[in-house]
Write a protein that holds these residues in place. Structure first.
Motif, PDB file in Angstrom:
ATOM      1  N   ILE A 213       0.821  -1.203   0.000  1.00  0.00           N
ATOM      2  CA  ILE A 213       0.000   0.000   0.000  1.00  0.00           C
ATOM      3  C   ILE A 213       0.857   1.255   0.000  1.00  0.00           C
ATOM      4  CG2 ILE A 213      -2.216  -0.762   0.940  1.00  0.00           C
ATOM      5  CD1 ILE A 213      -1.094  -0.401   3.691  1.00  0.00           C
ATOM      6  N   ALA A 214       2.114   1.088   0.329  1.00  0.00           N
ATOM      7  CA  ALA A 214       3.133   2.134   0.170  1.00  0.00           C
ATOM      8  C   ALA A 214       4.430   1.357   0.029  1.00  0.00           C
ATOM      9  CB  ALA A 214       3.160   3.048   1.392  1.00  0.00           C
ATOM     10  N   PRO A 215       5.448   1.952  -0.587  1.00  0.00           N
ATOM     11  CA  PRO A 215       6.688   1.191  -0.755  1.00  0.00           C
ATOM     12  C   PRO A 215       7.191   0.663   0.591  1.00  0.00           C
ATOM     13  CG  PRO A 215       6.768   3.247  -1.989  1.00  0.00           C
ATOM     14  CD  PRO A 215       5.524   3.293  -1.146  1.00  0.00           C
ATOM     15  N   GLY A 216       7.323  -0.669   0.711  1.00  0.00           N
ATOM     16  CA  GLY A 216       7.834  -1.271   1.942  1.00  0.00           C
ATOM     17  C   GLY A 216       6.766  -1.598   2.971  1.00  0.00           C
ATOM     18  N   ILE A 217       5.509  -1.341   2.676  1.00  0.00           N
ATOM     19  CA  ILE A 217       4.440  -1.673   3.646  1.00  0.00           C
ATOM     20  C   ILE A 217       3.452  -2.640   2.989  1.00  0.00           C
ATOM     21  CG2 ILE A 217       2.642  -0.785   5.166  1.00  0.00           C
ATOM     22  CD1 ILE A 217       4.177   1.800   5.398  1.00  0.00           C
ATOM     23  N   LEU A 218       3.510  -3.891   3.477  1.00  0.00           N
ATOM     24  CA  LEU A 218       2.736  -4.967   2.860  1.00  0.00           C
ATOM     25  C   LEU A 218       1.664  -5.468   3.815  1.00  0.00           C
ATOM     26  CD1 LEU A 218       2.677  -6.955   0.365  1.00  0.00           C
ATOM     27  CD2 LEU A 218       4.031  -8.512   1.802  1.00  0.00           C
ATOM     28  N   PRO A 219       0.373  -5.314   3.456  1.00  0.00           N
ATOM     29  CA  PRO A 219      -0.691  -5.854   4.312  1.00  0.00           C
ATOM     30  C   PRO A 219      -0.813  -7.370   4.172  1.00  0.00           C
ATOM     31  CG  PRO A 219      -1.632  -4.701   2.404  1.00  0.00           C
ATOM     32  CD  PRO A 219      -0.140  -4.636   2.256  1.00  0.00           C
ATOM     33  N   LEU A 220      -1.094  -8.029   5.292  1.00  0.00           N
ATOM     34  CA  LEU A 220      -1.271  -9.486   5.299  1.00  0.00           C
ATOM     35  C   LEU A 220      -2.578  -9.802   6.020  1.00  0.00           C
ATOM     36  CD1 LEU A 220       2.361 -10.312   6.501  1.00  0.00           C
ATOM     37  CD2 LEU A 220       1.510 -10.586   4.158  1.00  0.00           C
ATOM     38  N   PHE A 232       0.704  -5.899   9.133  1.00  0.00           N
ATOM     39  CA  PHE A 232       1.544  -5.266   8.112  1.00  0.00           C
ATOM     40  C   PHE A 232       3.001  -5.667   8.303  1.00  0.00           C
ATOM     41  CE2 PHE A 232      -2.119  -2.672   9.058  1.00  0.00           C
ATOM     42  CZ  PHE A 232      -2.673  -2.480   7.802  1.00  0.00           C
ATOM     43  N   ALA A 233       3.622  -6.090   7.199  1.00  0.00           N
ATOM     44  CA  ALA A 233       5.073  -6.276   7.206  1.00  0.00           C
ATOM     45  C   ALA A 233       5.683  -4.973   6.702  1.00  0.00           C
ATOM     46  CB  ALA A 233       5.457  -7.438   6.296  1.00  0.00           C
ATOM     47  N   VAL A 234       6.559  -4.398   7.518  1.00  0.00           N
ATOM     48  CA  VAL A 234       7.261  -3.179   7.125  1.00  0.00           C
ATOM     49  C   VAL A 234       8.683  -3.598   6.773  1.00  0.00           C
ATOM     50  CG1 VAL A 234       8.083  -0.927   7.924  1.00  0.00           C
ATOM     51  CG2 VAL A 234       5.805  -1.736   8.600  1.00  0.00           C
ATOM     52  N   ASN A 235       9.045  -3.435   5.517  1.00  0.00           N
ATOM     53  CA  ASN A 235      10.327  -3.941   5.020  1.00  0.00           C
ATOM     54  C   ASN A 235      11.182  -2.814   4.469  1.00  0.00           C
ATOM     55  OD1 ASN A 235       9.475  -6.770   5.287  1.00  0.00           O
ATOM     56  ND2 ASN A 235       8.112  -6.306   3.567  1.00  0.00           N
ATOM     57  N   GLY A 237      15.441  -2.402   3.269  1.00  0.00           N
ATOM     58  CA  GLY A 237      16.726  -3.095   3.188  1.00  0.00           C
ATOM     59  C   GLY A 237      16.537  -4.548   3.569  1.00  0.00           C
ATOM     60  N   ASP A 238      17.396  -5.055   4.451  1.00  0.00           N
ATOM     61  CA  ASP A 238      17.252  -6.459   4.846  1.00  0.00           C
ATOM     62  C   ASP A 238      16.569  -6.586   6.203  1.00  0.00           C
ATOM     63  OD1 ASP A 238      19.225  -5.472   6.436  1.00  0.00           O
ATOM     64  OD2 ASP A 238      20.717  -7.020   5.983  1.00  0.00           O
ATOM     65  N   GLN A 239      15.875  -5.516   6.645  1.00  0.00           N
ATOM     66  CA  GLN A 239      15.212  -5.569   7.948  1.00  0.00           C
ATOM     67  C   GLN A 239      13.691  -5.507   7.797  1.00  0.00           C
ATOM     68  OE1 GLN A 239      17.167  -2.329  10.120  1.00  0.00           O
ATOM     69  NE2 GLN A 239      18.583  -3.822  10.984  1.00  0.00           N
ATOM     70  N   SER A 240      13.014  -6.111   8.772  1.00  0.00           N
ATOM     71  CA  SER A 240      11.548  -6.143   8.739  1.00  0.00           C
ATOM     72  C   SER A 240      10.976  -5.958  10.136  1.00  0.00           C
ATOM     73  CB  SER A 240      11.036  -7.492   8.240  1.00  0.00           C
ATOM     74  OG  SER A 240      11.546  -7.791   6.982  1.00  0.00           O
ATOM     75  N   LEU A 241       9.762  -5.460  10.148  1.00  0.00           N
ATOM     76  CA  LEU A 241       8.983  -5.357  11.376  1.00  0.00           C
ATOM     77  C   LEU A 241       7.605  -5.906  11.058  1.00  0.00           C
ATOM     78  CD1 LEU A 241       8.268  -4.000  14.227  1.00  0.00           C
ATOM     79  CD2 LEU A 241       7.545  -2.023  12.864  1.00  0.00           C
ATOM     80  N   LEU A 242       7.052  -6.709  11.956  1.00  0.00           N
ATOM     81  CA  LEU A 242       5.685  -7.184  11.781  1.00  0.00           C
ATOM     82  C   LEU A 242       4.775  -6.393  12.719  1.00  0.00           C
ATOM     83  CD1 LEU A 242       3.975  -9.255  10.252  1.00  0.00           C
ATOM     84  CD2 LEU A 242       4.401 -10.885  12.108  1.00  0.00           C
ATOM     85  N   VAL A 243       3.827  -5.668  12.115  1.00  0.00           N
ATOM     86  CA  VAL A 243       2.896  -4.831  12.891  1.00  0.00           C
ATOM     87  C   VAL A 243       1.653  -5.675  13.146  1.00  0.00           C
ATOM     88  CG1 VAL A 243       1.640  -2.648  12.932  1.00  0.00           C
ATOM     89  CG2 VAL A 243       3.854  -2.785  11.757  1.00  0.00           C
ATOM     90  N   LEU A 244       1.524  -6.164  14.379  1.00  0.00           N
ATOM     91  CA  LEU A 244       0.562  -7.230  14.679  1.00  0.00           C
ATOM     92  C   LEU A 244      -0.859  -6.755  14.935  1.00  0.00           C
ATOM     93  CD1 LEU A 244       2.846  -9.315  17.059  1.00  0.00           C
ATOM     94  CD2 LEU A 244       1.940 -10.111  14.860  1.00  0.00           C
ATOM     95  N   ALA A 270     -10.828 -18.584  14.614  1.00  0.00           N
ATOM     96  CA  ALA A 270      -9.941 -18.020  13.583  1.00  0.00           C
ATOM     97  C   ALA A 270      -8.911 -17.092  14.225  1.00  0.00           C
ATOM     98  CB  ALA A 270     -10.763 -17.270  12.533  1.00  0.00           C
ATOM     99  N   ALA A 271      -9.331 -16.349  15.252  1.00  0.00           N
ATOM    100  CA  ALA A 271      -8.397 -15.433  15.927  1.00  0.00           C
ATOM    101  C   ALA A 271      -7.242 -16.215  16.548  1.00  0.00           C
ATOM    102  CB  ALA A 271      -9.129 -14.619  16.996  1.00  0.00           C
ATOM    103  N   VAL A 272      -7.561 -17.352  17.166  1.00  0.00           N
ATOM    104  CA  VAL A 272      -6.520 -18.179  17.780  1.00  0.00           C
ATOM    105  C   VAL A 272      -5.590 -18.759  16.712  1.00  0.00           C
ATOM    106  CG1 VAL A 272      -6.146 -20.377  18.992  1.00  0.00           C
ATOM    107  CG2 VAL A 272      -7.782 -18.698  19.891  1.00  0.00           C
ATOM    108  N   ALA A 273      -6.175 -19.257  15.619  1.00  0.00           N
ATOM    109  CA  ALA A 273      -5.353 -19.840  14.548  1.00  0.00           C
ATOM    110  C   ALA A 273      -4.413 -18.789  13.956  1.00  0.00           C
ATOM    111  CB  ALA A 273      -6.256 -20.429  13.473  1.00  0.00           C
ATOM    112  N   THR A 274      -4.934 -17.579  13.722  1.00  0.00           N
ATOM    113  CA  THR A 274      -4.110 -16.497  13.175  1.00  0.00           C
ATOM    114  C   THR A 274      -2.994 -16.127  14.149  1.00  0.00           C
ATOM    115  OG1 THR A 274      -5.852 -15.572  11.785  1.00  0.00           O
ATOM    116  CG2 THR A 274      -4.171 -14.040  12.552  1.00  0.00           C
ATOM    117  N   ARG A 275      -3.361 -16.017  15.426  1.00  0.00           N
ATOM    118  CA  ARG A 275      -2.373 -15.636  16.451  1.00  0.00           C
ATOM    119  C   ARG A 275      -1.212 -16.646  16.461  1.00  0.00           C
ATOM    120  NH1 ARG A 275      -5.523 -15.723  21.490  1.00  0.00           N
ATOM    121  NH2 ARG A 275      -6.458 -13.894  20.509  1.00  0.00           N
ATOM    122  N   LYS A 276      -1.551 -17.936  16.489  1.00  0.00           N
ATOM    123  CA  LYS A 276      -0.499 -18.944  16.596  1.00  0.00           C
ATOM    124  C   LYS A 276       0.347 -18.998  15.316  1.00  0.00           C
ATOM    125  CE  LYS A 276      -2.040 -22.662  19.090  1.00  0.00           C
ATOM    126  NZ  LYS A 276      -3.079 -23.602  19.585  1.00  0.00           N
TER     127      LYS A 276
END
Ligand SMILES: [Zn+2]
Length: 320
Positions: A213-220, A232-235, A237-244, A270-276
């Motif tokens: 949705i913006a360069p380096g911000i990928l919704p999952l 959201f995965a925020v990517n 360079g070679d680093q990432s952050l998962l925005v939970l 579904a919430a439990v399956a996604t969390r795990k």
């Protein structure tokens, strides 16, 4: 022998400290907190955790659908939380990609608890003008994530920002048939979404998972808590952050007890399956994560334990 009682019997310490700092008592207490902001980096992106406040959410024996309340009370006590209340902090995230200033979720707008709604004050402390925010990205449509889009008079707080929301979330909550079919307490949630979105609907972009949705911000897609709940995965360079987002609420409760289905999850299984699924991946890949209801500054890591997961908070660092 030094006992707890003798340690707490403060007369000796009080006398010592007054002698050592004779002027200390003349300094009035500040009586208020410092700004809630914390900066860190992912690749070349600069991130700012922006604190909105905290809510001590009253809960009852129906709060966890699949565990006896005595166990829930035990977990609250183990986490040093007040009884019968879920400690619920709110931390939004600003991502400066170098080209765009992106705000992920918008806080409570001061409309949920008197102890929350500090986002604008804390934003001022960052030196960022709300008009400089280019894009607001929403994880899901619960009020503590969308209410900060507007002020109490229904005016847009971030006047120049495009607003992007998960299409699945829009489709579920903005459907009037779903509103009609909802139980009374959930109808309030549907009505709040109409208050926030109805008069700006033309300007709200709806996005699909797995497309940046913006360069380096990928919704999952991360369904369960709500049907269109998105992380959201925020990517960079070679680093990432998962925005939970709300994959888990307070980790001292829901990371330690990942199987628990909360009353506010639209689809508990579904919430439990996604969390795990997401927590397993974050733990295995040793990913940096942030959770909207994790203790401020809300970022750190997750490790797998015998019975669940444990959140390891990030260290404060003076340099980025
Ligand atoms: Zn939330």
């Amino acid at each position: 022998m030094l006992t707890r009682r003798s340690l707490l019997a403060g007369s000796t310490f009080a006398a010592l400290s007054t002698q050592a700092h004779p002027s200390a008592a003349a300094t009035p207490p500040a009586g208020r907190q410092t700004p809630g902001i914390y900066r860190y980096r992912v690749g070349t992106f600069e991130l700012t955790a922006l604190y909105d406040g905290i809510w001590y959410r009253p809960i009852t024996d129906t709060f966890i659908r699949n565990a006896p309340f005595a166990e829930v009370e035990g977990a609250l006590a183990d986490a040093f939380m007040p009884a019968d209340k879920l400690t619920t902090p709110f931390t939004t995230l600003i991502v400066n990609t170098g080209r765009k200033l992106v705000l992920i979720d918008t806080g409570t707008g001061g409309q949920i608890a008197p102890s929350a709604g500090a986002l604008r004050e804390n934003l001022a402390a960052t030196g960022i003008n709300p008009k400089a925010v280019d894009l607001i990205v929403i994880s899901h449509f619960h009020p503590d994530h969308i209410n900060g889009i507007k002020d109490k008079d229904n005016g847009l707080v971030f006047a120049n920002a495009e607003i992007a929301v998960p299409a699945a979330e829009w489709n579920f909550w903005m459907d009037d048939a779903n509103l009609s079919a909802a139980p009374p307490e959930l109808k309030l949630t549907f009505r709040n979404q109409r208050r926030v979105f109805s008069d700006i609907a033309r300007n709200v972009t709806r996005f699909e998972p797995e497309k940046e949705i913006a360069p380096g911000i990928l919704p999952l897609a991360a369904p369960g808590h709500t049907p269109g709940h998105t992380v959201f995965a925020v990517n960079s360079g070679d680093q990432s952050l998962l925005v939970l987002g709300d994959t888990a609420q307070h980790p001292a409760i829901f990371a330690r007890h990942p199987n628990w289905q909360a009353a506010f999850d639209v689809d508990g299984e579904a919430a439990v399956a996604t969390r795990k699924r997401l927590f397993d991946r974050a733990a295995a890949d040793r990913m940096l994560v942030t959770g909207y209801h994790f203790p401020f500054p809300a970022c750190g890591h997750l490790i797998k334990t015998a019975s669940g997961y444990e959140h390891v908070p990030a260290e404060w660092r003076p340099n980025l």
